[in-house]
Design an enzyme around this catalytic site. Structure first.
Site, mmCIF file in Angstrom:
data_model
loop_
_atom_site.group_PDB
_atom_site.id
_atom_site.type_symbol
_atom_site.label_atom_id
_atom_site.label_comp_id
_atom_site.label_asym_id
_atom_site.label_seq_id
_atom_site.Cartn_x
_atom_site.Cartn_y
_atom_site.Cartn_z
ATOM 1 N NE ARG A 4 42.879 56.793 71.041
ATOM 2 C CZ ARG A 4 43.225 57.680 70.103
ATOM 3 N NH1 ARG A 4 42.881 58.935 70.205
ATOM 4 N NH2 ARG A 4 43.936 57.310 69.039
ATOM 5 C CG HIS A 27 38.652 59.290 68.886
ATOM 6 N ND1 HIS A 27 38.725 59.934 70.101
ATOM 7 C CD2 HIS A 27 37.475 59.661 68.327
ATOM 8 C CE1 HIS A 27 37.638 60.680 70.265
ATOM 9 N NE2 HIS A 27 36.863 60.522 69.207
ATOM 10 C CE1 TYR A 34 46.145 59.315 66.348
ATOM 11 C CE2 TYR A 34 44.742 59.048 64.418
ATOM 12 C CZ TYR A 34 44.934 58.950 65.782
ATOM 13 O OH TYR A 34 43.928 58.463 66.575
HETATM 14 C C1 LIG Z 1 33.644 71.147 71.086
HETATM 15 C C2 LIG Z 1 34.040 69.943 70.306
HETATM 16 N N1 LIG Z 1 35.091 69.997 69.479
HETATM 17 C C3 LIG Z 1 35.465 68.893 68.788
HETATM 18 C C4 LIG Z 1 34.768 67.725 68.891
HETATM 19 C C5 LIG Z 1 35.201 66.491 68.130
HETATM 20 N N2 LIG Z 1 35.853 65.571 69.065
HETATM 21 C C6 LIG Z 1 35.164 64.545 69.617
HETATM 22 S S1 LIG Z 1 36.111 63.692 70.708
HETATM 23 C C7 LIG Z 1 37.428 64.709 70.448
HETATM 24 C C8 LIG Z 1 38.731 64.481 71.173
HETATM 25 C C9 LIG Z 1 38.552 64.419 72.636
HETATM 26 O O1 LIG Z 1 39.791 64.124 73.212
HETATM 27 P P1 LIG Z 1 39.920 63.974 74.756
HETATM 28 O O2 LIG Z 1 39.201 65.075 75.428
HETATM 29 O O3 LIG Z 1 41.346 63.814 75.077
HETATM 30 O O4 LIG Z 1 39.101 62.629 75.057
HETATM 31 P P2 LIG Z 1 39.447 61.139 74.581
HETATM 32 O O5 LIG Z 1 38.776 60.930 73.256
HETATM 33 O O6 LIG Z 1 40.918 61.019 74.472
HETATM 34 O O7 LIG Z 1 38.870 60.260 75.627
HETATM 35 C C10 LIG Z 1 37.138 65.693 69.520
HETATM 36 C C11 LIG Z 1 38.103 66.725 69.080
HETATM 37 C C12 LIG Z 1 33.648 67.720 69.760
HETATM 38 N N3 LIG Z 1 32.925 66.606 69.939
HETATM 39 N N4 LIG Z 1 33.313 68.826 70.460
#
Ligand SMILES: Cc1ncc(C[n+]2csc(CCOP(=O)(O)OP(=O)(O)O)c2C)c(N)n1
Ligand SMILES: [Mg+2]
Length: 395
Positions: free
Chosen positions: A294, A298, A307
């Site tokens: 990435r 985010h 971080y």
């Molecule tokens: C069940 C849940 N927990 C927490 C969140 C908050 N949240 C949104 S995106 C994210 C991280 C997702 O990371 P990843 O699956 O690696 O996808 P990326 O953003 O790296 O594409 C989090 C913790 C959420 N949307 N849903």
């Protein structure tokens, strides 16, 4: 820090060994289940090298279409981030550095296949036929938005191209993808499949395990793709899992699992094509891990410099850029030159600018529309609330 020290090459937990024991990359598919899930399939290497034997199967038109799809993601993301910083849209999540994973996988789909995205696959939708104007309308949340401004930006959907709206609750969409594929199976395998995406963070959610288990037992025509970009907001891959690779988790559920270089669009296309064809034949599900990074924050609400070590990000941005790698391949084949690529980018910029202008001019959904779609026939209570709100708005 050298690239060799970066998480993809020397990962603490999630990287695994770059294992490609055969001569041709295509022999990868004949490897043992463990070799496929622990290895890293690539066609065009990080330094741009490839073997003639491996690229014979990639038609020129397809390679150029994939490049254009990746360029579209890059250009649209760049413009959207600028709009967000100017206060013209509220929120945006980029796929910077992940364009090969997003578009290479979508390129393996047929028109009648279904697509269930996670956070960063709008570009897959665009490649699959979601009109860019519709996507922009959703980001502005205007009256042309099919969801009437009720979703956060970056949550497009398109019934015409079987592009399902992203479910923001991480990993719930993996179940949706498996369920849609199960529906296809119950209807008698009509040569369609469903692709469902997730991030590396999504693999720690219970829904991931439930979905994989169900897929292993019921064998629906589903392809589950994990874009392992090595971060889940501020959580690094090393804190996410102690598994040697993410792909290998699929083996525990009896699901064939593949692992490819997610910044190599041709490798992504080939693994997804293999899995999609298998699904359409009725030969069951596949789990694919695409190793990428990435490069962006985010989302527009995040500052990763707080971080993580951004010198690693810089390495990925400058030395592993998927668009540059694809352009290097196209140039080496004599299918596109640098001037031609620049002209394509300028034309795309112009098209995107015009579409933005048009969508920014569309009014917001009417206040009254807030009450649409709640019930098939509005209840007296809802009618009363609507009248009351409209009266207040008039006063
Ligand atoms: C069940 C849940 N927990 C927490 C969140 C908050 N949240 C949104 S995106 C994210 C991280 C997702 O990371 P990843 O699956 O690696 O996808 P990326 O953003 O790296 O594409 C989090 C913790 C959420 N949307 N849903
Ligand atoms: Mg992630």
């Amino acid at each position: 820090m050298s690239l060799e020290d970066s998480p993809a090459d020397a990962p603490e937990n999630t990287g695994g060994a770059a294992l490609n024991p055969k001569n041709s990359a295509f022999n990868y598919f004949e490897g043992s289940p463990e070799e496929k899930a622990l290895g890293l399939f690539s066609i065009v290497g990080a330094e741009g090298s490839f073997s003639e034997e491996d690229v014979q199967r990639i038609p020129r038109e397809l390679a150029l279409r994939i490049y254009d799809g990746m360029l579209t993601v890059r250009v649209v993301d760049r413009r959207m981030m600028a709009l967000q910083r100017q206060g013209r849209i509220s929120f945006y999540g980029e796929a910077l550095g992940q364009e090969a994973a997003v578009v290479g996988s979508a390129a393996a789909l047929n028109a009648e296949d279904w697509l269930v995205p996670a956070l960063r696959e709008a570009g897959a939708g665009l490649y699959h036929g979601l009109p860019l104007a519709k996507y922009l309308a959703q980001i502005f949340g205007n009256a042309a938005d099919v969801t009437k401004g009720r979703q956060m930006p970056c949550h497009p959907c398109d019934r015409d191209t079987n592009y399902v709206v992203m479910s923001s609750v991480v990993s719930t969409q993996i179940m949706h993808a498996v369920g849609i594929a199960m529906g296809m199976k119950l209807q008698g395998h009509s040569g369609r499949m469903c692709i469902g995406y997730m991030g590396d963070g999504g693999t720690s959610e219970p829904d991931f395990h439930t979905a994989l288990n169900f897929a292993g037992v019921m064998q629906p025509p589903v392809v589950l793709v994990c874009q392992n970009n090595q971060w889940a907001i501020s959580t690094p891959g090393s804190s996410q899992t102690a598994s040697q690779t993410i792909a290998v988790k699929g083996l525990g559920y009896g699901v064939e699992s593949l692992r490819a270089d997610g910044n190599d669009a041709l490798a992504v296309y080939e693994v997804t094509r293999y899995a999609a064809e298998k699904a359409r034949r009725g030969d069951g599900p596949t789990f694919i891990e695409l190793l990428t990074y990435r490069v962006s924050a985010h989302s527009s609400s995040d500052d990763p410099s707080r971080y993580r070590d951004e010198s690693i990000t810089l390495e990925w941005r400058e030395r592993r850029d998927p668009l540059q790698r694809m352009l290097g391949f196209l140039t080496a084949q004599g299918w596109l030159d640098v001037a031609g690529a620049a002209a394509r980018e300028v034309a795309l910029e112009e098209k995107v600018r015009e579409l933005i202008q048009a969508q920014e001019g569309v009014p917001m959904p009417s206040l009254e529309s807030l009450f649409d779609d709640v019930f098939e026939a509005p209840t007296w209570l809802l009618d009363e609330q609507r009248e009351s709100l409209l009266a207040e708005d008039r006063s």
